[in-house]
Design a protein around this motif. Structure first.
Motif, PDB file in Angstrom:
ATOM      1  N   TYR A 137       0.915  -1.086   0.334  1.00  0.00           N
ATOM      2  CA  TYR A 137       0.109   0.069  -0.775  1.00  0.00           C
ATOM      3  C   TYR A 137       0.854   1.292  -0.062  1.00  0.00           C
ATOM      4  O   TYR A 137       0.271   2.343  -0.233  1.00  0.00           O
ATOM      5  CB  TYR A 137      -0.952   0.088   1.642  1.00  0.00           C
ATOM      6  N   TRP A 189       1.412   6.767  -7.137  1.00  0.00           N
ATOM      7  CA  TRP A 189       0.336   8.113  -6.467  1.00  0.00           C
ATOM      8  C   TRP A 189       0.670   9.007  -6.898  1.00  0.00           C
ATOM      9  O   TRP A 189       0.444   9.680  -7.925  1.00  0.00           O
ATOM     10  CB  TRP A 189      -1.326   7.697  -5.982  1.00  0.00           C
ATOM     11  N   ASP A 227      -5.475   6.591  -7.537  1.00  0.00           N
ATOM     12  CA  ASP A 227      -6.074   7.207  -6.808  1.00  0.00           C
ATOM     13  C   ASP A 227      -7.607   6.770  -6.152  1.00  0.00           C
ATOM     14  O   ASP A 227      -7.958   7.153  -4.969  1.00  0.00           O
ATOM     15  CB  ASP A 227      -7.059   8.445  -8.239  1.00  0.00           C
ATOM     16  N   THR A 228      -8.163   5.694  -6.310  1.00  0.00           N
ATOM     17  CA  THR A 228      -9.233   5.693  -5.556  1.00  0.00           C
ATOM     18  C   THR A 228      -8.619   4.246  -4.678  1.00  0.00           C
ATOM     19  O   THR A 228      -9.762   4.719  -3.948  1.00  0.00           O
ATOM     20  CB  THR A 228     -10.021   4.228  -7.253  1.00  0.00           C
ATOM     21  N   SER A 263      -6.733   7.695  -2.432  1.00  0.00           N
ATOM     22  CA  SER A 263      -7.159   8.348  -1.812  1.00  0.00           C
ATOM     23  C   SER A 263      -8.083   8.906   0.266  1.00  0.00           C
ATOM     24  O   SER A 263      -7.669  10.067   0.206  1.00  0.00           O
ATOM     25  CB  SER A 263      -7.650   9.679  -2.528  1.00  0.00           C
ATOM     26  N   PRO A 264      -8.679   7.637  -0.399  1.00  0.00           N
ATOM     27  CA  PRO A 264      -9.506   7.799   0.520  1.00  0.00           C
ATOM     28  C   PRO A 264      -8.832   7.641   2.740  1.00  0.00           C
ATOM     29  O   PRO A 264      -8.835   8.383   3.172  1.00  0.00           O
ATOM     30  CB  PRO A 264     -10.409   6.233   1.036  1.00  0.00           C
ATOM     31  N   TYR A 265      -7.215   6.932   2.035  1.00  0.00           N
ATOM     32  CA  TYR A 265      -6.674   7.231   2.876  1.00  0.00           C
ATOM     33  C   TYR A 265      -5.834   8.471   3.697  1.00  0.00           C
ATOM     34  O   TYR A 265      -5.498   8.814   4.109  1.00  0.00           O
ATOM     35  CB  TYR A 265      -5.509   5.977   3.324  1.00  0.00           C
ATOM     36  N   ASN A 293      -6.379  11.449   2.265  1.00  0.00           N
ATOM     37  CA  ASN A 293      -7.322  11.982   2.607  1.00  0.00           C
ATOM     38  C   ASN A 293      -7.514  12.193   4.293  1.00  0.00           C
ATOM     39  O   ASN A 293      -8.498  13.817   4.720  1.00  0.00           O
ATOM     40  CB  ASN A 293      -9.186  12.351   1.917  1.00  0.00           C
ATOM     41  N   LEU A 294      -7.607  11.375   5.387  1.00  0.00           N
ATOM     42  CA  LEU A 294      -7.778  11.643   5.865  1.00  0.00           C
ATOM     43  C   LEU A 294      -6.704  12.616   7.083  1.00  0.00           C
ATOM     44  O   LEU A 294      -7.075  12.468   8.269  1.00  0.00           O
ATOM     45  CB  LEU A 294      -7.520   9.810   6.845  1.00  0.00           C
ATOM     46  N   ARG A 307      -5.082  14.481   5.258  1.00  0.00           N
ATOM     47  CA  ARG A 307      -5.317  16.230   4.721  1.00  0.00           C
ATOM     48  C   ARG A 307      -6.020  16.798   5.067  1.00  0.00           C
ATOM     49  O   ARG A 307      -6.316  18.750   5.623  1.00  0.00           O
ATOM     50  CB  ARG A 307      -6.008  16.151   2.975  1.00  0.00           C
ATOM     51  N   LYS A 308      -7.526  16.334   6.448  1.00  0.00           N
ATOM     52  CA  LYS A 308      -8.477  17.194   7.110  1.00  0.00           C
ATOM     53  C   LYS A 308      -7.399  17.776   7.901  1.00  0.00           C
ATOM     54  O   LYS A 308      -8.175  18.615   8.696  1.00  0.00           O
ATOM     55  CB  LYS A 308      -8.846  16.322   7.938  1.00  0.00           C
TER      56      LYS A 308
END
Length: 87
Positions: free
Chosen positions: A16, A23, A44-45, A48-50, A52-53, A55-56
């Motif tokens: 990962y 990426w 990206d699919t 991105s979700p990981y 983005n955690l 990036r908050k």
């Protein structure tokens, strides 16, 4: 926890990390190649979700987004903790 399970989890985490790294590299290059764009969209699919955690909580600094770096560091810490359970 069994050694094979820990080793498998560690390999998944490392894979990962490679996905996130590739990426990020592909995001630097805007390609007109359909293959590269498709690869980037798949990564990206997945990545991105990981990321983005993080990036908050970590805003871009001077236009530079360091959240993927922090995400990679966290994954490596988890992998090392898992490996520490094995030893």
């Amino acid at each position: 926890m069994g050694a094979p399970l820990v080793m498998t989890l560690s390999m998944i985490i490392n894979f990962y990390c490679v996905i996130i790294f590739v990426w990020v590299i592909l995001s630097w290059f805007k390609s007109s190649s359909k293959i590269v764009t498709d690869i980037y969209n798949v990564l990206d699919t997945v990545a991105s979700p990981y990321v983005n955690l993080f990036r908050k909580f970590i805003p871009p600094m001077g236009g530079l987004d360091i959240s993927p770096l922090v995400a990679l560091i966290c994954l490596q810490l988890v992998a090392r903790l898992l490996f520490g359970l094995l030893v």
